[in-house]
Motif scaffolding. Structure first.
Motif, PDB file in Angstrom:
ATOM      1  N   ILE A 173     -31.254 -72.582  -2.593  1.00  0.00           N
ATOM      2  CA  ILE A 173     -31.596 -71.233  -2.531  1.00  0.00           C
ATOM      3  C   ILE A 173     -30.473 -70.588  -3.997  1.00  0.00           C
ATOM      4  O   ILE A 173     -30.653 -69.662  -4.253  1.00  0.00           O
ATOM      5  N   ILE A 174     -29.806 -72.256  -4.781  1.00  0.00           N
ATOM      6  CA  ILE A 174     -29.140 -70.909  -5.731  1.00  0.00           C
ATOM      7  C   ILE A 174     -29.843 -70.551  -6.762  1.00  0.00           C
ATOM      8  O   ILE A 174     -29.431 -70.094  -7.427  1.00  0.00           O
ATOM      9  N   LEU A 175     -31.475 -70.725  -6.335  1.00  0.00           N
ATOM     10  CA  LEU A 175     -32.514 -70.512  -7.818  1.00  0.00           C
ATOM     11  C   LEU A 175     -32.578 -68.877  -7.225  1.00  0.00           C
ATOM     12  O   LEU A 175     -33.156 -67.633  -7.638  1.00  0.00           O
ATOM     13  N   ARG A 176     -32.017 -68.387  -6.143  1.00  0.00           N
ATOM     14  CA  ARG A 176     -32.253 -67.038  -5.393  1.00  0.00           C
ATOM     15  C   ARG A 176     -33.696 -67.363  -5.371  1.00  0.00           C
ATOM     16  O   ARG A 176     -34.526 -66.283  -5.426  1.00  0.00           O
ATOM     17  N   PRO A 177     -35.184 -68.452  -4.607  1.00  0.00           N
ATOM     18  CA  PRO A 177     -36.091 -68.593  -4.775  1.00  0.00           C
ATOM     19  C   PRO A 177     -36.214 -66.835  -3.244  1.00  0.00           C
ATOM     20  O   PRO A 177     -35.603 -66.775  -2.472  1.00  0.00           O
ATOM     21  N   LYS A 178     -37.701 -67.051  -3.953  1.00  0.00           N
ATOM     22  CA  LYS A 178     -38.655 -65.996  -2.923  1.00  0.00           C
ATOM     23  C   LYS A 178     -39.242 -66.272  -1.927  1.00  0.00           C
ATOM     24  O   LYS A 178     -39.552 -66.016  -0.337  1.00  0.00           O
ATOM     25  N   ILE A 179     -39.900 -67.666  -1.602  1.00  0.00           N
ATOM     26  CA  ILE A 179     -39.852 -68.618  -0.880  1.00  0.00           C
ATOM     27  C   ILE A 179     -39.664 -70.056  -0.700  1.00  0.00           C
ATOM     28  O   ILE A 179     -38.759 -70.711  -1.617  1.00  0.00           O
ATOM     29  N   ILE A 180     -38.804 -70.548   0.193  1.00  0.00           N
ATOM     30  CA  ILE A 180     -38.413 -71.865   0.905  1.00  0.00           C
ATOM     31  C   ILE A 180     -39.022 -72.935   1.599  1.00  0.00           C
ATOM     32  O   ILE A 180     -40.042 -71.888   2.556  1.00  0.00           O
ATOM     33  N   LEU A 181     -39.359 -73.989   1.236  1.00  0.00           N
ATOM     34  CA  LEU A 181     -40.425 -75.328   2.051  1.00  0.00           C
ATOM     35  C   LEU A 181     -39.795 -76.197   2.490  1.00  0.00           C
ATOM     36  O   LEU A 181     -38.598 -76.380   1.556  1.00  0.00           O
ATOM     37  N   TYR A 182     -39.276 -76.092   3.627  1.00  0.00           N
ATOM     38  CA  TYR A 182     -38.841 -77.008   4.336  1.00  0.00           C
ATOM     39  C   TYR A 182     -39.743 -78.160   4.601  1.00  0.00           C
ATOM     40  O   TYR A 182     -40.158 -77.656   5.704  1.00  0.00           O
ATOM     41  N   ASP A 183     -39.503 -79.863   4.712  1.00  0.00           N
ATOM     42  CA  ASP A 183     -39.542 -80.347   4.740  1.00  0.00           C
ATOM     43  C   ASP A 183     -39.595 -81.174   6.071  1.00  0.00           C
ATOM     44  O   ASP A 183     -38.093 -82.084   5.692  1.00  0.00           O
ATOM     45  N   GLU A 184     -39.146 -81.026   7.176  1.00  0.00           N
ATOM     46  CA  GLU A 184     -38.364 -81.858   8.309  1.00  0.00           C
ATOM     47  C   GLU A 184     -36.596 -81.489   8.081  1.00  0.00           C
ATOM     48  O   GLU A 184     -36.147 -82.636   8.254  1.00  0.00           O
ATOM     49  N   PRO A 185     -36.472 -80.424   8.407  1.00  0.00           N
ATOM     50  CA  PRO A 185     -35.509 -80.117   7.709  1.00  0.00           C
ATOM     51  C   PRO A 185     -34.531 -80.140   9.105  1.00  0.00           C
ATOM     52  O   PRO A 185     -32.874 -81.009   8.720  1.00  0.00           O
ATOM     53  N   THR A 186     -35.057 -81.014  10.803  1.00  0.00           N
ATOM     54  CA  THR A 186     -33.707 -81.373  11.520  1.00  0.00           C
ATOM     55  C   THR A 186     -33.987 -82.807  11.756  1.00  0.00           C
ATOM     56  O   THR A 186     -33.511 -83.347  12.601  1.00  0.00           O
ATOM     57  N   SER A 187     -34.698 -83.180  10.620  1.00  0.00           N
ATOM     58  CA  SER A 187     -34.935 -85.051  11.066  1.00  0.00           C
ATOM     59  C   SER A 187     -33.484 -85.816  10.828  1.00  0.00           C
ATOM     60  O   SER A 187     -32.676 -85.508   9.819  1.00  0.00           O
ATOM     61  N   GLY A 188     -33.882 -86.353  11.548  1.00  0.00           N
ATOM     62  CA  GLY A 188     -32.666 -87.492  10.839  1.00  0.00           C
ATOM     63  C   GLY A 188     -30.791 -87.090  11.956  1.00  0.00           C
ATOM     64  O   GLY A 188     -30.336 -87.755  12.219  1.00  0.00           O
ATOM     65  N   LEU A 189     -31.629 -85.979  12.504  1.00  0.00           N
ATOM     66  CA  LEU A 189     -29.420 -85.207  12.560  1.00  0.00           C
ATOM     67  C   LEU A 189     -29.412 -85.907  14.213  1.00  0.00           C
ATOM     68  O   LEU A 189     -30.773 -85.307  14.675  1.00  0.00           O
ATOM     69  N   ASP A 190     -27.990 -85.068  15.071  1.00  0.00           N
ATOM     70  CA  ASP A 190     -28.280 -85.492  16.093  1.00  0.00           C
ATOM     71  C   ASP A 190     -28.249 -83.775  16.810  1.00  0.00           C
ATOM     72  O   ASP A 190     -28.136 -83.120  16.037  1.00  0.00           O
ATOM     73  N   PRO A 191     -28.352 -83.550  17.591  1.00  0.00           N
ATOM     74  CA  PRO A 191     -28.573 -81.663  18.324  1.00  0.00           C
ATOM     75  C   PRO A 191     -28.683 -80.968  18.026  1.00  0.00           C
ATOM     76  O   PRO A 191     -28.392 -79.954  17.680  1.00  0.00           O
ATOM     77  N   ILE A 192     -26.659 -81.531  18.174  1.00  0.00           N
ATOM     78  CA  ILE A 192     -25.732 -80.566  17.997  1.00  0.00           C
ATOM     79  C   ILE A 192     -25.892 -79.741  16.130  1.00  0.00           C
ATOM     80  O   ILE A 192     -26.031 -78.551  16.258  1.00  0.00           O
ATOM     81  N   THR A 193     -26.221 -81.307  14.821  1.00  0.00           N
ATOM     82  CA  THR A 193     -26.371 -80.907  13.922  1.00  0.00           C
ATOM     83  C   THR A 193     -27.377 -79.969  13.132  1.00  0.00           C
ATOM     84  O   THR A 193     -27.804 -79.356  12.860  1.00  0.00           O
ATOM     85  N   SER A 194     -28.583 -80.669  14.103  1.00  0.00           N
ATOM     86  CA  SER A 194     -30.094 -79.941  13.868  1.00  0.00           C
ATOM     87  C   SER A 194     -30.040 -78.186  14.326  1.00  0.00           C
ATOM     88  O   SER A 194     -30.118 -76.829  14.065  1.00  0.00           O
ATOM     89  N   LYS A 195     -28.981 -77.894  15.638  1.00  0.00           N
ATOM     90  CA  LYS A 195     -28.968 -76.279  15.949  1.00  0.00           C
ATOM     91  C   LYS A 195     -28.026 -76.188  14.762  1.00  0.00           C
ATOM     92  O   LYS A 195     -28.356 -74.448  14.696  1.00  0.00           O
ATOM     93  N   GLU A 196     -26.971 -76.026  14.161  1.00  0.00           N
ATOM     94  CA  GLU A 196     -26.037 -75.346  13.167  1.00  0.00           C
ATOM     95  C   GLU A 196     -26.999 -75.580  11.736  1.00  0.00           C
ATOM     96  O   GLU A 196     -27.267 -74.382  11.394  1.00  0.00           O
ATOM     97  N   ILE A 197     -28.352 -76.671  11.102  1.00  0.00           N
ATOM     98  CA  ILE A 197     -29.054 -76.558  10.250  1.00  0.00           C
ATOM     99  C   ILE A 197     -30.366 -75.418  10.336  1.00  0.00           C
ATOM    100  O   ILE A 197     -29.886 -74.752   9.334  1.00  0.00           O
TER     101      ILE A 197
END
Length: 260
Positions: A173-197
């Motif tokens: 987000i540092i360039l203030r994009p208009k579109i963000i593409l998320y590729d498996e944003p919660t993969s490999g994370l525990d359930p609590i961390t996934s909820k935070e993400i």
């Protein structure tokens, strides 16, 4: 294909929806492996769109075609009014500055500090940023958005998996994009961390007004974050609709995505 599978909502009463991504008739094969077989997709301004598909279904290939990293065999890709297939490298780089990317596994540079990881896209896209003599305010703002301003001088090896994902999100987000593409944003994370993400993704959409395309296997992520979903099966957009639309479907191929 029955009428039930295609549950598409393209308008909101009293509101015209602006397309920021338009994919039509996308085909891509690697030898005899036909990955995309006429895939269609629209992403609207300010929308969270989830694309779900089994491993090897073509989700990552679709994203790579979308940003010009892979050339499709056929089809049309329009991003913010520009035809990807007709852009030279310079024009493509300018367009990419308006697209943030959260890579699967975070993909931080191990040899760089957190600060240097966030400065990297700023250096690559100086035309968008202009002359920046002090990157600190930009880095701090991005890190504050993910609650990690204290990590600026740490190395990636000093971060937990969840912290790495947050830093990668700050970089996206540092360039203030208009579109963000998320590729498996919660993969490999525990359930609590996934909820935070997931909560961070929602907050960033509200704060920055981004349009988000989320590739995920995570049904809980799709349930919470999606405003609309596409199920990618056999290289096509097999079914579309809200999470509730699709979970209520009686189609066996659709049901297979939501079985525990």
């Amino acid at each position: 294909m029955s009428n039930e599978k295609k549950i598409v909502t393209e308008t909101v009463p009293g509101q015209a929806l602006k397309e920021v991504i338009h994919i039509e008739g996308l085909y891509k094969s690697f030898g005899d492996n036909h990955v995309l077989n006429g895939f269609n997709m629209k992403l609207y301004e300010g929308e969270n769109l989830v694309v779900m598909g089994k491993s090897g279904s073509g989700k990552s290939v679709m994203i790579k075609c979308l940003v010009g990293l892979v050339k499709p065999d056929a089809g049309k890709i329009i991003v913010m009014g520009q035809d990807i297939g007709g852009l030279n490298q310079e024009a493509l780089d300018i367009l990419r500055a308006d697209i943030g990317f959260l890579f699967q596994g975070s993909a931080l540079y191990d040899s760089m500090t957190v600060r240097e990881n966030l400065e990297f896209p700023m250096r690559r896209h100086q035309k968008k940023m202009g002359v920046v003599t002090d990157t600190t305010p930009f880095v701090l703002e991005a890190l504050k958005s993910v609650g990690l301003e204290h990590t600026m001088d740490l190395m990636p090896e000093e971060l937990s998996g969840g912290m790495k994902r947050r830093v990668a999100l700050a970089r996206a987000i540092i360039l203030r994009p208009k579109i963000i593409l998320y590729d498996e944003p919660t993969s490999g994370l525990d359930p609590i961390t996934s909820k935070e993400i997931i909560e961070l993704m929602r907050n960033i959409q509200k704060e920055y007004g981004t349009s988000s395309l989320i590739i995920t296997h995570d049904v809980d992520c799709a349930r919470v974050i999606s405003e609309r979903m596409i199920l990618l099966v056999d290289g096509i957009n097999y079914a579309e609709g809200t999470f509730q639309d699709l979970t209520n479907s009686s189609d066996p191929k659709v049901q297979a995505f939501f079985k525990k």
